[in-house]
Design a protein around this motif. Structure first.
Motif, PDB file in Angstrom:
ATOM      1  N   ALA A  19     -38.441 -48.530 -41.187  1.00 56.25           N
ATOM      2  CA  ALA A  19     -39.838 -48.978 -41.186  1.00 56.25           C
ATOM      3  C   ALA A  19     -40.496 -48.820 -39.819  1.00 56.25           C
ATOM      4  CB  ALA A  19     -39.917 -50.435 -41.629  1.00 56.25           C
ATOM      5  N   THR A  20     -39.716 -48.996 -38.746  1.00 52.64           N
ATOM      6  CA  THR A  20     -40.299 -48.955 -37.404  1.00 52.64           C
ATOM      7  C   THR A  20     -40.165 -47.593 -36.726  1.00 52.64           C
ATOM      8  OG1 THR A  20     -38.205 -49.828 -36.493  1.00 52.64           O
ATOM      9  CG2 THR A  20     -39.959 -51.409 -36.967  1.00 52.64           C
ATOM     10  N   ASN A  21     -39.434 -46.667 -37.329  1.00 54.84           N
ATOM     11  CA  ASN A  21     -39.206 -45.375 -36.675  1.00 54.84           C
ATOM     12  C   ASN A  21     -39.558 -44.171 -37.541  1.00 54.84           C
ATOM     13  OD1 ASN A  21     -37.653 -45.980 -33.952  1.00 54.84           O
ATOM     14  ND2 ASN A  21     -36.783 -47.343 -35.491  1.00 54.84           N
ATOM     15  N   ILE A  22     -40.240 -44.400 -38.642  1.00 53.42           N
ATOM     16  CA  ILE A  22     -40.592 -43.290 -39.515  1.00 53.42           C
ATOM     17  C   ILE A  22     -41.496 -42.294 -38.798  1.00 53.42           C
ATOM     18  CG2 ILE A  22     -42.630 -44.423 -40.495  1.00 53.42           C
ATOM     19  CD1 ILE A  22     -40.031 -42.300 -42.422  1.00 53.42           C
ATOM     20  N   ASP A  23     -42.346 -42.792 -37.890  1.00 51.82           N
ATOM     21  CA  ASP A  23     -43.245 -41.900 -37.160  1.00 51.82           C
ATOM     22  C   ASP A  23     -42.517 -41.087 -36.093  1.00 51.82           C
ATOM     23  OD1 ASP A  23     -42.736 -44.295 -35.868  1.00 51.82           O
ATOM     24  OD2 ASP A  23     -44.580 -44.219 -34.689  1.00 51.82           O
ATOM     25  N   ASP A  24     -41.315 -41.540 -35.701  1.00 53.18           N
ATOM     26  CA  ASP A  24     -40.547 -40.804 -34.694  1.00 53.18           C
ATOM     27  C   ASP A  24     -40.073 -39.453 -35.207  1.00 53.18           C
ATOM     28  OD1 ASP A  24     -40.855 -42.600 -32.728  1.00 53.18           O
ATOM     29  OD2 ASP A  24     -38.802 -43.340 -32.676  1.00 53.18           O
ATOM     30  N   ILE A  25     -39.942 -39.297 -36.518  1.00 50.27           N
ATOM     31  CA  ILE A  25     -39.542 -38.007 -37.077  1.00 50.27           C
ATOM     32  C   ILE A  25     -40.556 -36.934 -36.674  1.00 50.27           C
ATOM     33  CG2 ILE A  25     -39.452 -36.694 -39.229  1.00 50.27           C
ATOM     34  CD1 ILE A  25     -36.876 -38.005 -38.784  1.00 50.27           C
ATOM     35  N   VAL A  26     -41.833 -37.272 -36.759  1.00 45.86           N
ATOM     36  CA  VAL A  26     -42.882 -36.316 -36.395  1.00 45.86           C
ATOM     37  C   VAL A  26     -42.795 -35.973 -34.913  1.00 45.86           C
ATOM     38  CG1 VAL A  26     -45.365 -35.922 -36.312  1.00 45.86           C
ATOM     39  CG2 VAL A  26     -44.377 -37.205 -38.214  1.00 45.86           C
ATOM     40  N   ILE A  27     -42.614 -36.996 -34.075  1.00 43.06           N
ATOM     41  CA  ILE A  27     -42.507 -36.768 -32.634  1.00 43.06           C
ATOM     42  C   ILE A  27     -41.288 -35.906 -32.316  1.00 43.06           C
ATOM     43  CG2 ILE A  27     -42.313 -37.866 -30.370  1.00 43.06           C
ATOM     44  CD1 ILE A  27     -44.944 -38.403 -31.797  1.00 43.06           C
ATOM     45  N   LEU A  28     -40.158 -36.202 -32.966  1.00 49.23           N
ATOM     46  CA  LEU A  28     -38.942 -35.417 -32.738  1.00 49.23           C
ATOM     47  C   LEU A  28     -39.120 -33.969 -33.194  1.00 49.23           C
ATOM     48  CD1 LEU A  28     -36.191 -38.000 -33.777  1.00 49.23           C
ATOM     49  CD2 LEU A  28     -36.492 -36.994 -31.519  1.00 49.23           C
ATOM     50  N   LEU A  29     -39.790 -33.775 -34.313  1.00 48.71           N
ATOM     51  CA  LEU A  29     -40.063 -32.414 -34.790  1.00 48.71           C
ATOM     52  C   LEU A  29     -40.850 -31.627 -33.749  1.00 48.71           C
ATOM     53  CD1 LEU A  29     -40.990 -32.969 -38.550  1.00 48.71           C
ATOM     54  CD2 LEU A  29     -39.044 -31.668 -37.677  1.00 48.71           C
ATOM     55  N   LEU A  30     -41.843 -32.268 -33.171  1.00 50.17           N
ATOM     56  CA  LEU A  30     -42.658 -31.605 -32.158  1.00 50.17           C
ATOM     57  C   LEU A  30     -41.838 -31.307 -30.907  1.00 50.17           C
ATOM     58  CD1 LEU A  30     -45.952 -33.651 -32.549  1.00 50.17           C
ATOM     59  CD2 LEU A  30     -45.582 -31.270 -33.197  1.00 50.17           C
ATOM     60  N   PHE A  31     -40.985 -32.245 -30.515  1.00 52.67           N
ATOM     61  CA  PHE A  31     -40.127 -32.006 -29.348  1.00 52.67           C
ATOM     62  C   PHE A  31     -39.171 -30.836 -29.602  1.00 52.67           C
ATOM     63  CE2 PHE A  31     -40.724 -36.513 -27.642  1.00 52.67           C
ATOM     64  CZ  PHE A  31     -41.435 -36.079 -26.538  1.00 52.67           C
ATOM     65  N   PHE A  32     -38.505 -30.844 -30.745  1.00 51.89           N
ATOM     66  CA  PHE A  32     -37.537 -29.780 -31.040  1.00 51.89           C
ATOM     67  C   PHE A  32     -38.223 -28.423 -31.185  1.00 51.89           C
ATOM     68  CE2 PHE A  32     -34.568 -33.216 -32.537  1.00 51.89           C
ATOM     69  CZ  PHE A  32     -33.515 -32.891 -31.691  1.00 51.89           C
ATOM     70  N   SER A  33     -39.497 -28.420 -31.529  1.00 51.58           N
ATOM     71  CA  SER A  33     -40.214 -27.149 -31.638  1.00 51.58           C
ATOM     72  C   SER A  33     -40.524 -26.561 -30.269  1.00 51.58           C
ATOM     73  CB  SER A  33     -41.525 -27.348 -32.413  1.00 51.58           C
ATOM     74  OG  SER A  33     -42.471 -28.081 -31.651  1.00 51.58           O
ATOM     75  N   GLN A  34     -40.359 -27.370 -29.196  1.00 56.04           N
ATOM     76  CA  GLN A  34     -40.661 -26.921 -27.837  1.00 56.04           C
ATOM     77  C   GLN A  34     -39.419 -26.468 -27.073  1.00 56.04           C
ATOM     78  OE1 GLN A  34     -44.117 -26.970 -26.858  1.00 56.04           O
ATOM     79  NE2 GLN A  34     -44.035 -27.218 -29.074  1.00 56.04           N
ATOM     80  N   ILE A  35     -38.291 -26.345 -27.757  1.00 51.10           N
ATOM     81  CA  ILE A  35     -37.040 -25.963 -27.097  1.00 51.10           C
ATOM     82  C   ILE A  35     -37.184 -24.593 -26.426  1.00 51.10           C
ATOM     83  CG2 ILE A  35     -34.640 -25.293 -27.495  1.00 51.10           C
ATOM     84  CD1 ILE A  35     -34.508 -27.439 -29.648  1.00 51.10           C
ATOM     85  N   ASN A  36     -36.768 -24.532 -25.167  1.00 52.51           N
ATOM     86  CA  ASN A  36     -36.742 -23.264 -24.438  1.00 52.51           C
ATOM     87  C   ASN A  36     -35.600 -23.320 -23.429  1.00 52.51           C
ATOM     88  OD1 ASN A  36     -37.729 -24.790 -22.202  1.00 52.51           O
ATOM     89  ND2 ASN A  36     -39.840 -24.454 -22.889  1.00 52.51           N
TER      90      ASN A  36
END
Length: 229
Positions: A19-36
């Motif tokens: 309930a408190t971390n469902i929005d973190d999935i979106v943030i993590l997706l964005l972070f992992f998309s920036q891998i270099n």
């Protein structure tokens, strides 16, 4: 501690985390998309665990009693993702040029250097800033738990956090999601971080809209000046 209490603690921990971390999935997706070459999955995972650990430490007042950290002070952490987002927008061209020269340096870093990496602390800062609501939930939860239940809940939290990171990483490897993130991720992430920071600051009432706008303007000038130097 009876099996019934264990089941209750496990289910409570799982429901609370989701309930408190469902929005973190979106943030993590964005972070992992920036891998270099300079921003690796280990930076994201380590930063996520570090930030979440800080949130738990700030919530311990519910278990041991004492003063609760003011929500408005926590809300000021929303300035961190705003600063990161502004920095990404202002210094985007410079970062792309430096990426190639830093490729060889990345392989020479030690484990200690990884732990001190600014990328880790950037992820941790966003995690903490985005977790102000988590604290308001965790404090009363810990206050109503005995020591055994608390330990079980913490274990569940960290297990699910690992699953969260793994799921987000796998999702970024899906063709459709990866294609969208690759095409639009670099342009979206700075605005998402800025929007997240604005939402956190305003929701916590840490700053008024006018003061927030002034803070953003000052951050933009500071980041631009640092980029020029």
């Amino acid at each position: 501690m009876s099996w019934h209490n264990y089941v209750t603690a496990i289910s409570t921990g799982a429901i609370t985390f989701i309930a408190t971390n469902i929005d973190d999935i979106v943030i993590l997706l964005l972070f992992f998309s920036q891998i270099n070459y300079t921003f690796r999955p280990r930076h994201i995972v380590t930063g996520q665990f570090l930030g979440f650990t800080v949130l738990l430490i700030l919530s311990l007042s519910g278990l041991f009693g004492g003063l609760v950290l003011s929500k408005s002070w926590i809300g000021l952490l929303g300035l961190l993702p705003i600063a990161i987002g502004i920095s990404s927008l202002v210094n985007r061209e410079e970062d792309s040029l430096e990426e190639v020269s830093q490729e060889t340096e990345e392989s020479q870093e030690t484990t200690i250097t990884h732990l001190l990496s600014p990328q880790i602390y950037s992820v941790a800062a966003v995690t903490v800033a985005n977790g102000s609501d988590n604290i308001s939930v965790y404090v009363p939860l810990f206050a109503s738990s005995n020591l055994e239940s608390f330990v079980v809940i913490i274990v569940i939290f960290f297990l699910l956090l690992g699953i969260w990171c793994y799921a987000a990483y796998k999702l970024t490897n899906q063709k459709i999601i990866a294609s969208v993130l690759t095409r639009y991720g670099n342009n979206i992430v700075p605005f998402v971080l800025i929007g997240l920071g604005v939402f956190i600051v305003l929701k916590s009432e840490a700053l008024s809209l006018i003061k927030l706008a002034g803070s953003c303007f000052c951050l933009m000038i500071l980041v631009k000046n640092n980029g020029i130097e």
